[in-house]
Design an enzyme around this catalytic site. Sequence first.
Site, short mmCIF file in Angstrom:
data_model
loop_
_atom_site.label_atom_id
_atom_site.label_comp_id
_atom_site.label_asym_id
_atom_site.label_seq_id
_atom_site.Cartn_x
_atom_site.Cartn_y
_atom_site.Cartn_z
N SER A 53 40.73 44.53 42.70
CA SER A 53 39.88 45.72 42.54
C SER A 53 38.59 45.45 41.77
O SER A 53 37.70 46.29 41.73
CB SER A 53 40.65 46.83 41.83
OG SER A 53 41.09 46.39 40.55
N TYR A 54 38.46 44.28 41.13
CA TYR A 54 37.24 43.97 40.36
C TYR A 54 36.11 43.67 41.33
O TYR A 54 36.20 42.77 42.14
CB TYR A 54 37.46 42.75 39.46
CG TYR A 54 38.50 42.87 38.39
CD1 TYR A 54 39.05 44.09 38.02
CD2 TYR A 54 38.98 41.73 37.74
CE1 TYR A 54 40.04 44.17 37.03
CE2 TYR A 54 39.94 41.81 36.75
CZ TYR A 54 40.47 43.02 36.40
OH TYR A 54 41.44 43.09 35.42
N SER A 55 34.98 44.36 41.36
CA SER A 55 34.64 45.48 40.49
C SER A 55 34.24 46.67 41.36
O SER A 55 33.07 46.98 41.53
CB SER A 55 33.50 45.08 39.56
OG SER A 55 32.48 44.45 40.36
N GLU A 65 34.87 41.60 44.55
CA GLU A 65 33.69 40.80 44.24
C GLU A 65 34.03 39.64 43.31
O GLU A 65 33.52 38.52 43.48
CB GLU A 65 32.60 41.68 43.60
CG GLU A 65 31.90 42.61 44.56
CD GLU A 65 32.72 43.83 44.95
OE1 GLU A 65 32.40 44.47 45.97
OE2 GLU A 65 33.70 44.14 44.22
#
Length: 314
Positions: A53-55, A65
Amino acid sequence: MTSARKLGTSDLEVFPLALGGNVFGWTADEVRSFAVLDAYTAAGGNFIDTADSYSAWVEGNRGGESETIIGKWTKKRGNRSDVVIATKVSQHPEFQGLTAASIKAAADASLRRLGTDHIDLYYTHFDKPDVSVEEIVGALDELVKAGKVRHIAASNISAERLQASLDFSEREGLARYVALQPHYNLVSRHTYEGELQRVTERSGLAAVPYYALASGFLTGKYRPGATVESARAQGAARHLRTERGRRVLAALDEVARAHDAEVASVALAWLAARPTVAAPIASARKADQLPALLKAVELRLTDDELAVLTEASA
């Protein structure tokens, strides 16, 4: 040469400070991220922490990413076999939750972004109590059996759900969690200490704490009247308004002076010395922020200094 630490009951040997990848693709672009990764590994580091899930919270980003940057870096440096990559599942916008289908699809997507055929350590990022531990562990076990994941771990989970997961793995002979990533630092001890730590200890898990520097508060740069330019400044500065936060800063200053070290180094050294902790996680958006973090690995606090910090943070 800094000794590596064994990660719980796994065969993974990790540097005692994990590099947080949450800033990659957020406050650190690809060029800066590569510089940070280069400096960390040049110092002997080999443990990189990220999440699918970053970012996603950044406008224009989709999630992944950080993994993409790490994948590009390992490909360019040709060093995939030299680093331990940990990533997480449950929060990516396209793969929400911990159903078996979501876990498997998210893992495949992470593998593509990382440009690798295996994930060394795969965490459930946030537990989802609406999904049975049997379904979650079963899906993770399938990934291990397929060779896509070497070891599994958990984060943001209750002591009861963690124990139930471990019991199920033991009973069925399935892949078993080897590590826990708790929210834990000098100004947030209640988030780990207690039953969650007891389950971790008696089960032989390794703790890999996140928010090890309390969003930057434990670097010492947040002081009364000071202005800090950071995406996390508001969250970090709130600790200045608490008696505990001020006590901790005073104790950190005292110990840091005795060692001619930075406050961040001392805060991480205290955490690394806590029972069950294998490697705190700390991130740097610029390479010149790394020395203070890496200093913690060699810093040896006395029993009295550890006691002063522990008492101040009580």
